[in-house]
Design an enzyme around this catalytic site. Structure first.
Site, PDB file in Angstrom:
ATOM      1  N   LYS A 105     -10.518  -5.481  -6.251  1.00  0.00           N
ATOM      2  CA  LYS A 105     -11.300  -4.448  -6.640  1.00  0.00           C
ATOM      3  C   LYS A 105     -10.493  -3.091  -6.924  1.00  0.00           C
ATOM      4  O   LYS A 105     -10.849  -2.249  -7.439  1.00  0.00           O
ATOM      5  CB  LYS A 105     -12.575  -4.265  -5.565  1.00  0.00           C
ATOM      6  CG  LYS A 105     -11.936  -4.410  -4.182  1.00  0.00           C
ATOM      7  CD  LYS A 105     -13.355  -4.702  -3.314  1.00  0.00           C
ATOM      8  CE  LYS A 105     -12.775  -5.307  -1.874  1.00  0.00           C
ATOM      9  NZ  LYS A 105     -13.755  -5.709  -1.142  1.00  0.00           N
ATOM     10  N   LYS A 149       0.672  -1.216   0.023  1.00  0.00           N
ATOM     11  CA  LYS A 149      -0.085   0.016   0.008  1.00  0.00           C
ATOM     12  C   LYS A 149       0.922   1.135   0.081  1.00  0.00           C
ATOM     13  O   LYS A 149       0.748   2.312  -0.592  1.00  0.00           O
ATOM     14  CB  LYS A 149      -0.929  -0.038   1.190  1.00  0.00           C
ATOM     15  CG  LYS A 149      -2.139  -0.876   1.187  1.00  0.00           C
ATOM     16  CD  LYS A 149      -3.063  -0.059   0.322  1.00  0.00           C
ATOM     17  CE  LYS A 149      -4.418  -1.091  -0.295  1.00  0.00           C
ATOM     18  NZ  LYS A 149      -5.217  -1.737   0.697  1.00  0.00           N
ATOM     19  N   LYS A 188      -3.736 -11.472  -8.497  1.00  0.00           N
ATOM     20  CA  LYS A 188      -4.915 -11.823  -7.888  1.00  0.00           C
ATOM     21  C   LYS A 188      -5.996 -10.853  -8.370  1.00  0.00           C
ATOM     22  O   LYS A 188      -5.854  -9.685  -8.758  1.00  0.00           O
ATOM     23  CB  LYS A 188      -5.243 -12.021  -6.624  1.00  0.00           C
ATOM     24  CG  LYS A 188      -4.985 -10.579  -5.869  1.00  0.00           C
ATOM     25  CD  LYS A 188      -5.226 -10.675  -4.245  1.00  0.00           C
ATOM     26  CE  LYS A 188      -4.843  -9.561  -3.578  1.00  0.00           C
ATOM     27  NZ  LYS A 188      -5.983  -9.276  -2.684  1.00  0.00           N
TER      28      LYS A 188
HETATM   29  P1  TYM Z   1     -10.949  -7.495   1.374  1.00  0.00           P
HETATM   30  O1  TYM Z   1     -11.990  -6.706   1.349  1.00  0.00           O
HETATM   31  O2  TYM Z   1      -9.795  -7.115   0.670  1.00  0.00           O
HETATM   32  O3  TYM Z   1     -11.424  -9.089   0.835  1.00  0.00           O
HETATM   33  C1  TYM Z   1     -12.184  -9.760   1.590  1.00  0.00           C
HETATM   34  C2  TYM Z   1     -12.157 -11.098   1.491  1.00  0.00           C
HETATM   35  O4  TYM Z   1     -12.061 -11.711   0.272  1.00  0.00           O
HETATM   36  C3  TYM Z   1     -10.829 -12.388   0.064  1.00  0.00           C
HETATM   37  N1  TYM Z   1     -10.388 -12.109  -1.377  1.00  0.00           N
HETATM   38  C4  TYM Z   1      -9.585 -13.001  -1.965  1.00  0.00           C
HETATM   39  N2  TYM Z   1      -9.779 -14.495  -1.879  1.00  0.00           N
HETATM   40  C5  TYM Z   1      -9.312 -14.937  -3.081  1.00  0.00           C
HETATM   41  N3  TYM Z   1      -8.617 -14.708  -4.316  1.00  0.00           N
HETATM   42  C6  TYM Z   1      -8.939 -13.138  -4.440  1.00  0.00           C
HETATM   43  N4  TYM Z   1      -8.341 -12.646  -5.600  1.00  0.00           N
HETATM   44  C7  TYM Z   1      -9.315 -12.369  -3.266  1.00  0.00           C
HETATM   45  N5  TYM Z   1      -9.470 -11.048  -3.367  1.00  0.00           N
HETATM   46  C8  TYM Z   1     -10.246 -10.917  -1.961  1.00  0.00           C
HETATM   47  C9  TYM Z   1      -9.986 -11.677   0.857  1.00  0.00           C
HETATM   48  O5  TYM Z   1      -8.967 -12.624   1.176  1.00  0.00           O
HETATM   49  C10 TYM Z   1     -11.031 -11.375   2.176  1.00  0.00           C
HETATM   50  O6  TYM Z   1     -11.082 -12.677   2.922  1.00  0.00           O
HETATM   51  N6  TYM Z   1      -8.634  -7.211   5.994  1.00  0.00           N
HETATM   52  C11 TYM Z   1      -9.700  -7.699   5.265  1.00  0.00           C
HETATM   53  C12 TYM Z   1     -11.004  -7.302   5.628  1.00  0.00           C
HETATM   54  C13 TYM Z   1     -11.173  -7.598   7.319  1.00  0.00           C
HETATM   55  C14 TYM Z   1     -11.138  -8.941   7.915  1.00  0.00           C
HETATM   56  C15 TYM Z   1     -11.046  -8.708   9.371  1.00  0.00           C
HETATM   57  C16 TYM Z   1     -11.223 -10.078   7.592  1.00  0.00           C
HETATM   58  C17 TYM Z   1     -11.083  -6.642   8.306  1.00  0.00           C
HETATM   59  N7  TYM Z   1     -11.226  -7.190   9.374  1.00  0.00           N
HETATM   60  C18 TYM Z   1     -11.150  -9.675  10.202  1.00  0.00           C
HETATM   61  C19 TYM Z   1     -11.485 -11.295   8.326  1.00  0.00           C
HETATM   62  C20 TYM Z   1     -11.306 -10.871   9.911  1.00  0.00           C
HETATM   63  C21 TYM Z   1      -9.668  -7.189   3.563  1.00  0.00           C
HETATM   64  O7  TYM Z   1      -9.303  -6.169   3.472  1.00  0.00           O
HETATM   65  O8  TYM Z   1     -10.416  -7.831   2.905  1.00  0.00           O
END
Ligand code: TYM
Length: 333
Positions: free
Chosen positions: A197, A111, A194
């Protein structure tokens, strides 16, 4: 029965990466466990969304959670900022999180490289807020994609450290979890990393986007000139396409295209056409539910209210115990 917690940042719409990385496991887990699934709106502030964009994305994620099949009767579905206890736990955990370890986190470094003008403290302490989300409900399992593995390792470190400092075994050491056992990384369509968004919109397949657009995107996915030797190693963009296909298409279909690749008879146009059909078959029912739910504001409000109530109740219990352990004793002492 395990305690499960997970969340997704509201930064637009859910895509297939979110679905297969996290939501699919949520759906299975809600059937038999004590589940808390939230919309991580505090987390999304690191990129400074406008108030309208933030509010719109929160609604999108809620609608899309429900359209995928998350069930408010079975799981607690809530908005992170509706549970102020998370901010308190975040503050307390920050006291035992060290600059060095936070600066070494891969997602922070990435980031900081991508947004050099906005390397804010929220980005640095992002894993602490995530740990607070998880530990607030004393979860043992966290359904997430592969990219969140390091954050879970940090959560375990913070939990262990808290337990060690206060000579307790209060917090469990939660693990990143996928129902299919291995954590998943769904590739994007542009041949690089990967599906995400924050990348350009042609890289991700969104659950709520026009299905014609989805088809077009897939037909435009990056491919090479085709194999020239039998059983040739695949370049990255072709590996990605097969990978995506193995996630959404029946196994014999994938095997047939593999065979064609190995025999150098593959026509990528045909493969992408089939992939598009299978993706659309999968997304269509979700797409339709999304568009119905969007107009049902009263129902959405009720789901959020009930989720907030249940999540606060669980959070309050934890925070009271944490306060006691930390030394914020109630009067008289
Ligand atoms: P975020 O919003 O980026 O993504 C949400 C979830 O989707 C999964 N993900 C993917 N899995 C496989 N392949 C991909 N291309 C892919 N893109 C996204 C992410 O691994 C995630 O599980 N930090 C987290 C949000 C969060 C969170 C938490 C998760 C905040 N607090 C506590 C679990 C527990 C995040 O940015 O996810």
């Amino acid at each position: 029965m395990d305690r499960i917690v997970s969340g997704i940042r509201p930064t637009g719409n859910l895509h297939l990466g979110n679905y297969f990385g996290a939501v699919k496991s949520f759906l299975r887990l809600q059937e038999e466990h004590d589940c808390f699934f939230f919309i991580a709106d505090y987390h999304s502030l690191t990129t400074h969304p406008s108030p309208d964009d933030l509010a719109g994305s929160v609604k999108n994620v809620l609608v899309e959670y429900l359209a995928c099949g998350l069930d408010p009767e079975k799981a607690v579905i809530y908005l992170q900022s509706d549970v102020p206890q998370v901010a308190e736990l975040y503050l307390l955990l920050n006291m035992n999180a060290y600059m060095g370890e936070l600066q070494r986190v891969a997602s922070f470094k990435e980031k900081a490289r991508k947004q050099p003008d906005n390397v804010n403290a929220g980005l640095l302490t992002y894993p602490v807020l995530m740990a607070a989300d998880i530990l607030l409900h004393k979860a043992g399992k966290v359904p997430v994609g592969k990219d969140q593995e390091q954050h879970l390792e940090m959560t375990r470190n913070f939990a262990k450290r808290f337990n060690h400092i206060y000579k307790t075994n209060f917090f469990p050491e939660p693990v990143a979890y996928n129902f299919g056992h291995q954590l998943v990384k769904v590739p994007g369509l542009d041949g690089t990393g990967k599906m995400g968004k924050s990348e350009n919109n042609n890289n991700a397949i969104f659950l709520g986007e026009d299905l014609k657009k989805t088809r077009k995107k897939i037909m435009r996915a990056l491919t090479d000139a085709g194999p020239t030797r039998e059983n040739q190693e695949k370049p990255q963009e072709i590996k990605n396409l097969f990978n995506l296909m193995s996630i959404v298409s029946p196994q014999p279909v994938v095997a047939a295209f593999e065979e064609q690749y190995n025999q150098c008879t593959i026509r990528y146009g045909e493969m992408k056409k089939r992939l598009a059909e299978d993706v659309i078959t999968f997304i269509e029912p979700i797409y339709e539910k999304i568009h119905t739910l969007h107009n049902n504001n009263q129902y959405l409000e009720d789901v959020m209210k009930e989720g907030a109530r249940k999540a606060r109740e669980s959070a309050q219990q934890t925070i009271e115990e944490v306060r006691e352990i930390t030394g914020f004793k109630k009067f008289p002492r």
